[in-house]
Design a protein around this motif. Structure first.
Motif, PDB file in Angstrom:
ATOM      1  N   LEU A 464       0.822  -1.208   0.000  1.00  0.00           N
ATOM      2  CA  LEU A 464       0.000   0.000   0.000  1.00  0.00           C
ATOM      3  C   LEU A 464       0.861   1.266   0.000  1.00  0.00           C
ATOM      4  O   LEU A 464       0.375   2.345  -0.352  1.00  0.00           O
ATOM      5  CB  LEU A 464      -0.930  -0.006   1.214  1.00  0.00           C
ATOM      6  CG  LEU A 464      -1.937  -1.165   1.251  1.00  0.00           C
ATOM      7  CD1 LEU A 464      -2.597  -1.257   2.617  1.00  0.00           C
ATOM      8  CD2 LEU A 464      -2.974  -1.024   0.145  1.00  0.00           C
ATOM      9  N   LEU A 465       2.135   1.138   0.370  1.00  0.00           N
ATOM     10  CA  LEU A 465       3.039   2.288   0.324  1.00  0.00           C
ATOM     11  C   LEU A 465       3.286   2.765  -1.101  1.00  0.00           C
ATOM     12  O   LEU A 465       3.789   3.879  -1.308  1.00  0.00           O
ATOM     13  CB  LEU A 465       4.373   1.927   0.990  1.00  0.00           C
ATOM     14  CG  LEU A 465       4.298   1.639   2.491  1.00  0.00           C
ATOM     15  CD1 LEU A 465       5.607   1.015   2.977  1.00  0.00           C
ATOM     16  CD2 LEU A 465       3.987   2.908   3.280  1.00  0.00           C
ATOM     17  N   ILE A 466       2.940   1.946  -2.090  1.00  0.00           N
ATOM     18  CA  ILE A 466       3.119   2.323  -3.489  1.00  0.00           C
ATOM     19  C   ILE A 466       2.041   3.311  -3.943  1.00  0.00           C
ATOM     20  O   ILE A 466       2.239   4.049  -4.911  1.00  0.00           O
ATOM     21  CB  ILE A 466       3.094   1.059  -4.379  1.00  0.00           C
ATOM     22  CG1 ILE A 466       4.224   0.108  -3.985  1.00  0.00           C
ATOM     23  CG2 ILE A 466       3.193   1.406  -5.858  1.00  0.00           C
ATOM     24  CD1 ILE A 466       5.602   0.658  -4.214  1.00  0.00           C
ATOM     25  N   LEU A 467       0.902   3.345  -3.263  1.00  0.00           N
ATOM     26  CA  LEU A 467      -0.218   4.171  -3.734  1.00  0.00           C
ATOM     27  C   LEU A 467       0.171   5.637  -3.945  1.00  0.00           C
ATOM     28  O   LEU A 467      -0.100   6.190  -5.024  1.00  0.00           O
ATOM     29  CB  LEU A 467      -1.416   4.046  -2.779  1.00  0.00           C
ATOM     30  CG  LEU A 467      -2.408   2.923  -3.077  1.00  0.00           C
ATOM     31  CD1 LEU A 467      -1.738   1.548  -3.068  1.00  0.00           C
ATOM     32  CD2 LEU A 467      -3.587   2.943  -2.102  1.00  0.00           C
ATOM     33  N   PRO A 468       0.828   6.289  -2.985  1.00  0.00           N
ATOM     34  CA  PRO A 468       1.232   7.670  -3.265  1.00  0.00           C
ATOM     35  C   PRO A 468       2.354   7.769  -4.289  1.00  0.00           C
ATOM     36  O   PRO A 468       2.469   8.785  -4.988  1.00  0.00           O
ATOM     37  CB  PRO A 468       1.673   8.201  -1.897  1.00  0.00           C
ATOM     38  CG  PRO A 468       1.960   7.000  -1.073  1.00  0.00           C
ATOM     39  CD  PRO A 468       1.057   5.926  -1.580  1.00  0.00           C
ATOM     40  N   GLN A 469       3.165   6.736  -4.422  1.00  0.00           N
ATOM     41  CA  GLN A 469       4.255   6.788  -5.401  1.00  0.00           C
ATOM     42  C   GLN A 469       3.727   6.877  -6.826  1.00  0.00           C
ATOM     43  O   GLN A 469       4.386   7.449  -7.696  1.00  0.00           O
ATOM     44  CB  GLN A 469       5.158   5.569  -5.249  1.00  0.00           C
ATOM     45  CG  GLN A 469       5.927   5.507  -3.937  1.00  0.00           C
ATOM     46  CD  GLN A 469       6.858   4.309  -3.855  1.00  0.00           C
ATOM     47  OE1 GLN A 469       7.193   3.692  -4.874  1.00  0.00           O
ATOM     48  NE2 GLN A 469       7.286   3.965  -2.649  1.00  0.00           N
ATOM     49  N   VAL A 470       2.542   6.310  -7.094  1.00  0.00           N
ATOM     50  CA  VAL A 470       1.978   6.339  -8.449  1.00  0.00           C
ATOM     51  C   VAL A 470       0.888   7.388  -8.582  1.00  0.00           C
ATOM     52  O   VAL A 470       0.225   7.467  -9.619  1.00  0.00           O
ATOM     53  CB  VAL A 470       1.439   4.956  -8.866  1.00  0.00           C
ATOM     54  CG1 VAL A 470       2.564   3.936  -8.871  1.00  0.00           C
ATOM     55  CG2 VAL A 470       0.289   4.497  -7.969  1.00  0.00           C
ATOM     56  N   GLY A 471       0.712   8.217  -7.536  1.00  0.00           N
ATOM     57  CA  GLY A 471      -0.222   9.320  -7.641  1.00  0.00           C
ATOM     58  C   GLY A 471      -1.661   9.006  -7.318  1.00  0.00           C
ATOM     59  O   GLY A 471      -2.545   9.838  -7.556  1.00  0.00           O
ATOM     60  N   PHE A 472      -1.942   7.825  -6.755  1.00  0.00           N
ATOM     61  CA  PHE A 472      -3.330   7.519  -6.409  1.00  0.00           C
ATOM     62  C   PHE A 472      -3.811   8.430  -5.286  1.00  0.00           C
ATOM     63  O   PHE A 472      -4.982   8.821  -5.242  1.00  0.00           O
ATOM     64  CB  PHE A 472      -3.471   6.054  -5.998  1.00  0.00           C
ATOM     65  CG  PHE A 472      -4.888   5.674  -5.651  1.00  0.00           C
ATOM     66  CD1 PHE A 472      -5.790   5.346  -6.655  1.00  0.00           C
ATOM     67  CD2 PHE A 472      -5.321   5.685  -4.338  1.00  0.00           C
ATOM     68  CE1 PHE A 472      -7.107   5.030  -6.346  1.00  0.00           C
ATOM     69  CE2 PHE A 472      -6.635   5.367  -4.017  1.00  0.00           C
ATOM     70  CZ  PHE A 472      -7.540   5.034  -5.022  1.00  0.00           C
ATOM     71  N   CYS A 473      -2.935   8.754  -4.371  1.00  0.00           N
ATOM     72  CA  CYS A 473      -3.260   9.671  -3.288  1.00  0.00           C
ATOM     73  C   CYS A 473      -1.978  10.377  -2.875  1.00  0.00           C
ATOM     74  O   CYS A 473      -0.878   9.981  -3.284  1.00  0.00           O
ATOM     75  CB  CYS A 473      -3.895   8.941  -2.097  1.00  0.00           C
ATOM     76  SG  CYS A 473      -2.800   7.717  -1.336  1.00  0.00           S
ATOM     77  N   ALA A 474      -2.110  11.409  -2.066  1.00  0.00           N
ATOM     78  CA  ALA A 474      -0.938  12.129  -1.577  1.00  0.00           C
ATOM     79  C   ALA A 474      -0.295  11.370  -0.424  1.00  0.00           C
ATOM     80  O   ALA A 474      -0.977  10.633   0.292  1.00  0.00           O
ATOM     81  CB  ALA A 474      -1.348  13.524  -1.118  1.00  0.00           C
TER      82      ALA A 474
END
Length: 591
Positions: A464-474
């Motif tokens: 889940l740490l990838i979510l901000p890396q790909v721009g899904f959330c801040a």
């Protein structure tokens, strides 16, 4: 007792790799490719499964080692009661499939012993060996099945199923041993100029490392990590293997032992991003060309992983000729995950190819047509559960990370049309992108406020740490902050981040140790969400577990203080690079 995983150095010619212990033993070597059968397999057994020891005869000799600058030429310095000598180990980058071991006398005299046990095909074939030296040259030729090896150097004498050489090296002397592989049906590989080969190899690696851009405040770790990624990238095909080894256990004595000598689209795509961020556009182009070849065909047949040249058939099988590292069995060749559906992979590829496009890697009609076809296929798979990034061998689920990467795939497709002038069904992609986001918002967030591992659990997962890396959330999205807090509560029993809790969702028995890439992802999350002091502290601890040569395996056991899993691990090193970049990007301004 097996040699600790962190004790090994890696050599590479960008076609294969060797592991060398600090005691001077080559315990893993597969030629001519990373995924060939081993000829030295002691890593997964003992010296009877193939090894090449080269060290002083003095049992009390003391050694230190280093790489010769930013290269993969290993220098091991031996100090004895009678003198000092060095062993320079290298796999020349352009002299066939060879391993060079040069003994250099520094002072006094040092007695050396070379003990060679060749065992082809994962120790299933003991070769026939004969003396073939002529005109004063000493050489043996070993042949079994398709493999042949010539070993030139000091005269080797057969002792049982090993070959031994003894000699004395004085100050100022060089003594070379050169192992060269070739197909058994062809003439034996000939000799070459060792001085020139070693110099070309040093120059090649140094030139490549010299092109690193923006190495930043962790320059030594970043440069060595990028070098490791290059060492795992095949020179001809461009395929990037996940690690140089197979079946090093995720838990000592356990059965979670996998073959990582193949090209995962996910890992390779993340490596591509690291290459791009540090100025290696040529590597990005080479990998994109590999990708186009590997997945050409019906998009419905796209796999999560391929062979080094794009091979699709990678059946997993267990072999009993190697007993396993410290008895961790079974030893596996091939990987059954090749048949899994992992919904995040197309997203990883689309994110990486967008980064390449933005960095200046020109899009071609073929490369964009392939991406468009992948997105069109994803429209048919959009509601399909998957096995997730960690290759769960239990039932498929809607993993939140996978769903976010589906969102990212459609998002990058839309951007390519709207920002880069490509063509595609934007209306459909936008509708699906928005629907997937709504799906995650409704089903992938726990009432406690955190993102969940999948839609049917309250567990969290380091992916889940990838979510901000790909721009899904801040990074500072309240849901991400709650997710990190939940990770700290449930996935960090020893201050190191586990991938997930092994509660049965993965369909496997046993446990595993903290995953080093995940810990580096957490460093990045800390840095980008305002927890800089925590990021700096965790980065310091995480980089400290690299061995004396800067190498990282897959996992780390904080109780025993040992590296665990296949090594060197591309994902660990590229995550280190990402963490270092995040720390530099968020550093306070200096006067």
């Amino acid at each position: 007792m097996s040699t600790p995983i962190e004790d090994y150095a890696v050599l590479s010619n960008c076609r294969s790799a060797a592991l060398v212990s600090s005691a001077g033993s080559v315990d893993w070597l597969c030629l001519p490719r990373y995924d060939s059968g081993s000829m030295f397999g002691a890593l997964l057994g003992d010296r009877s499964h193939g090894s090449w020891s080269l060290r002083p005869a003095d049992a009390d000799a003391r050694s230190t080692r280093r790489y010769d600058g930013d290269t993969f030429v290993l220098v091991t310095r031996w100090e004895t009661s009678t003198g000092v000598a060095e062993v320079h180990d290298a796999m020349p980058v352009d002299d066939g499939d060879s391993l060079v071991r040069r003994v250099v006398g520094i002072s006094g005299e040092v007695d050396f012993v070379s003990e060679v046990r060749l065992r082809f095909d994962y120790a299933r074939a003991v070769p026939w060996v004969r003396q073939v030296g002529r005109d004063g040259e000493h050489a043996i030729l070993a042949v079994a099945g398709p493999d042949a090896v010539v070993l030139r150097g000091p005269r080797l004498i057969a002792v049982d199923t090993a070959h031994l050489a003894r000699w004395t090296t004085a100050a100022g002397e060089n003594v070379d041993s050169v192992l060269s592989w070739g197909p058994s049906w062809r003439p034996a590989p000939g000799p070459f100029d060792v001085d020139a080969a070693l110099q070309r190899t040093r120059d090649w690696w140094a030139e490549w490392a010299g092109r690193v851009q923006s190495a930043g405040s962790h320059a030594a770790h970043v440069t060595r990590s990028l070098l490791v990624l290059r060492a795992l990238t095949h020179a001809e095909t461009g395929g990037i293997v996940a690690a140089a080894t197979t079946s090093l256990p995720e838990a000592f004595g356990g059965a979670r032992n996998w073959d990582y000598r193949y090209v995962w689209l996910r890992d390779a795509a993340l490596t591509l991003a690291a290459y791009i961020d540090h100025g290696y556009l040529d590597a990005a182009r080479r990998w994109r060309d590999w990708l186009l070849r590997a997945i050409a065909g019906d998009p419905a047949d796209v796999q999560i992983m391929y062979g080094i040249a794009g091979e699709r058939d990678l059946p997993e099988r267990e072999i009993d000729s190697l007993p396993g590292y410290e008895g961790a069995a079974p030893v596996r060749i091939g990987n059954a995950a090749v048949g899994q559906y992992q919904a995040d992979v197309i997203g990883e590829v689309m994110v990486a190819l967008e980064a390449a496009r933005q960095a200046g890697v020109e899009e071609t009609s073929f490369s964009w047509a392939l991406q468009r076809a992948l997105l069109d296929q994803l429209t048919h798979w959009v509601d399909r559960p998957d096995n997730g990034i960690w290759e769960m061998r239990g039932d498929p689920h809607f993993f939140t990370h996978s769903r976010a990467m589906v969102w990212a795939a459609f998002d990058r497709g839309i951007r390519a049309v709207e920002e880069a002038g490509q063509d595609g069904d934007v209306a459909t992609w936008r509708a699906l992108r928005d629907r997937v986001r709504d799906d995650i918002d409704r089903r992938g967030v726990h009432t406690g406020g955190w993102f969940t591992q999948h839609f049917d659990t309250d567990e969290v997962d380091a992916s889940l740490l990838i979510l901000p890396q790909v721009g899904f959330c801040a990074p500072d999205d309240p849901r991400m902050l709650a997710t990190v807090a939940r990770m700290e509560e449930t996935l960090m029993p020893d201050g190191w981040l586990l991938r997930y809790r092994t509660t049965g969702v993965d369909g496997l028995a046993g446990d595993e140790h903290p995953f080093l890439a995940c810990t580096f992802w957490l460093v990045e999350q800390y840095a980008r969400s305002g927890r800089r002091d925590d990021a700096v502290a965790l980065m310091r601890r995480a980089t400290a577990v690299a061995n004396d040569l800067g190498l990282l395996s897959e996992e780390y056991d904080p109780v025993s203080g040992r590296q665990v899993g296949n090594t060197p691990q591309a994902l660990s090193h590229l995550a280190l690079v990402g963490a270092a970049d995040a720390l530099d990007a968020t550093a306070p301004p200096t006067d």
